[in-house]
Design an enzyme around this catalytic site. Structure first.
Site, mmCIF file in Angstrom:
data_model
loop_
_atom_site.group_PDB
_atom_site.id
_atom_site.type_symbol
_atom_site.label_atom_id
_atom_site.label_comp_id
_atom_site.label_asym_id
_atom_site.label_seq_id
_atom_site.Cartn_x
_atom_site.Cartn_y
_atom_site.Cartn_z
ATOM 1 N NE ARG A 1 -1.058 2.473 3.007
ATOM 2 C CZ ARG A 1 -0.510 3.562 3.521
ATOM 3 N NH1 ARG A 1 -0.392 4.672 2.811
ATOM 4 N NH2 ARG A 1 -0.020 3.549 4.758
ATOM 5 C CG ASP A 2 3.232 4.293 3.086
ATOM 6 O OD1 ASP A 2 3.449 5.135 2.199
ATOM 7 O OD2 ASP A 2 3.325 4.558 4.298
ATOM 8 C CG HIS B 1 3.550 4.741 9.294
ATOM 9 N ND1 HIS B 1 3.085 3.643 8.587
ATOM 10 C CD2 HIS B 1 3.735 5.715 8.359
ATOM 11 C CE1 HIS B 1 2.988 3.946 7.305
ATOM 12 N NE2 HIS B 1 3.385 5.206 7.129
ATOM 13 C CG HIS C 1 7.367 7.658 5.508
ATOM 14 N ND1 HIS C 1 7.202 7.146 4.246
ATOM 15 C CD2 HIS C 1 6.178 7.484 6.146
ATOM 16 C CE1 HIS C 1 5.961 6.698 4.109
ATOM 17 N NE2 HIS C 1 5.312 6.897 5.247
ATOM 18 C CB CYS D 1 2.573 10.449 1.623
ATOM 19 S SG CYS D 1 0.948 11.209 1.530
ATOM 20 C CG ASN E 1 6.929 3.098 6.808
ATOM 21 O OD1 ASN E 1 7.031 2.550 7.890
ATOM 22 N ND2 ASN E 1 6.078 4.085 6.567
#
Ligand code: HMG
Ligand code: MG
Length: 319
Positions: A28-29, A220, A222, A253, A262
């Site tokens: 996802r990310d 979380h 990055h 993002c 991440n």
């Protein structure tokens, strides 16, 4: 005069746990920011390789608007045709009622709602004020829980916003409490653009520790400026046991310019292995998943252990 003893490494790590939980976000990310469209078969290969490595919690996609994130427009097809094996949970981002409807029809058992602690980033990312976003969550979190879904939450830009700069941690705490009261089992605190440093992390985590069990939060982080692992060590020492990561460090993002991925899952597992902390994840398996990610995405990925490999002895040249 008594000279204070510096803490020995033993003291520093006296609080280290036996085990931590890793929440893998690369499908996802990691993929949401990729410009080149990745075929669904490639996404499935990546997710299967993550499962094979022993990852038990994987965020596989987002039920957001395909106009905002075209890369994840295949969310329903992916989630309805790739099922997790027993003991593994697949989750997905969900911003609103339409997202929940799509997640339910795809048969997911977990969703994650998300918002930012910065008004400007929230507006850029989900086109709403923070209060309006929380009102939408009031309409989706309780029904999702009633239908048996687990709901996680993210708060972004906790360590700093690309548009507003520093963010007041008290604002983050107040949003996180509202999310937990609403029925979210955990709030993942996002260093969305990777600007955090250890003293700041210490302050944020201590503030949470004074108000709730730390099992309620995850980190979380990055790794834009290479500080993610040092922040994770601070979190570990204070009692955080849940960390998000992305294989080979892929990601960012789309609505936070300049954000890298991440912290790399391989780097996180390497760190935990070295500290004798169990993750349930096989480092060589994750390194293999990183290779799959690189092949599927079609470009070099930045993770450090991904590039260097695990620590292995080499044969010295004789003669
Ligand atoms: P909007 O344009 O304000 O929405 O977007 P709207 O309600 O006015 O709807 C506009 C159109 O989108 C309509 O379609 C809706 O049906 C459709 P049209 O009538 O024009 O054809 N729509 C949807 N379609 C599919 N699924 C949906 C959905 N909702 C509306 N769920 C919205 C508001 C929230 C939808 C939009 O802003 C959006 O999708 N944003 C998501 C952005 C995003 O995914 N960002 C990246 C993830 S966040 C992140 O990476 C940070 C994190 O990792 C933590 C950290 O690092 O800090 C989580
Ligand atoms: Mg993120």
């Amino acid at each position: 005069m008594t000279v204070p003893n510096p803490a020995s490494p033993m003291d520093l790590f006296a609080q280290a746990p036996d085990r931590v939980s890793i929440y893998e976000v690369s499908p996802r990310d990691g993929l949401q920011n990729e410009a080149v469209m990745i075929p669904i078969e490639g996404k499935k290969r990546l997710i299967n390789s993550l499962v094979n490595a022993g990852l038990k919690r994987i965020e596989i996609t987002s039920f957001v608007s395909p106009k905002w994130v075209p890369q994840l427009a295949d969310a329903e097809e992916l989630a309805s045709t790739l099922k997790p094996p027993p003991g593994v949970t697949f989750g997905a981002l969900c911003p609103n009622a339409k997202g929940l409807e799509r997640a339910l029809s795809a048969g997911l058992s977990e969703i994650a709602v998300f918002l930012s602690a910065s008004e400007t980033h929230n507006k850029m990312n989900i086109n709403k004020t923070i209060d309006d976003t929380l009102s939408v969550f009031h309409e989706i979190v309780p029904p999702a829980r009633e239908k048996g879904l687990a709901v996680r939450a993210y708060v972004s830009t906790v360590w700093g916003c690309p548009y507003e700069g520093p963010i007041d941690p008290k604002k983050v705490l107040s949003i996180a409490k509202r999310l937990i009261d609403l029925g979210c089992y955990q709030v993942s605190l996002g260093d969305t653009i990777g600007v955090g440093t250890p003293r700041q992390t210490d302050l944020i985590v201590r503030m949470f520790r004074d108000e709730m069990p730390l099992s309620r939060i995850a980190l979380h982080l990055h790794d834009t400026r290479g500080t993610a692992l040092s922040n994770i060590v601070v979190g570990l020492q204070l009692g955080v046991r849940d960390f998000d990561s992305s294989v080979a460090g892929v990601g960012g993002c789309p609505y936070a310019p300049g954000a890298a991925g991440n912290v790399a899952t391989e780097d996180l597992i390497y760190l935990m292995n070295g500290m004798g902390i169990e993750t349930g994840v096989d480092l060589e398996g994750v390194i293999e998943a990183g290779r799959v990610a690189e092949e599927v995405i079609g470009r070099q990925l930045p993770g450090k252990v991904h590039k260097a490999g695990a620590f292995k002895l080499r044969k010295a040249r004789t003669a």
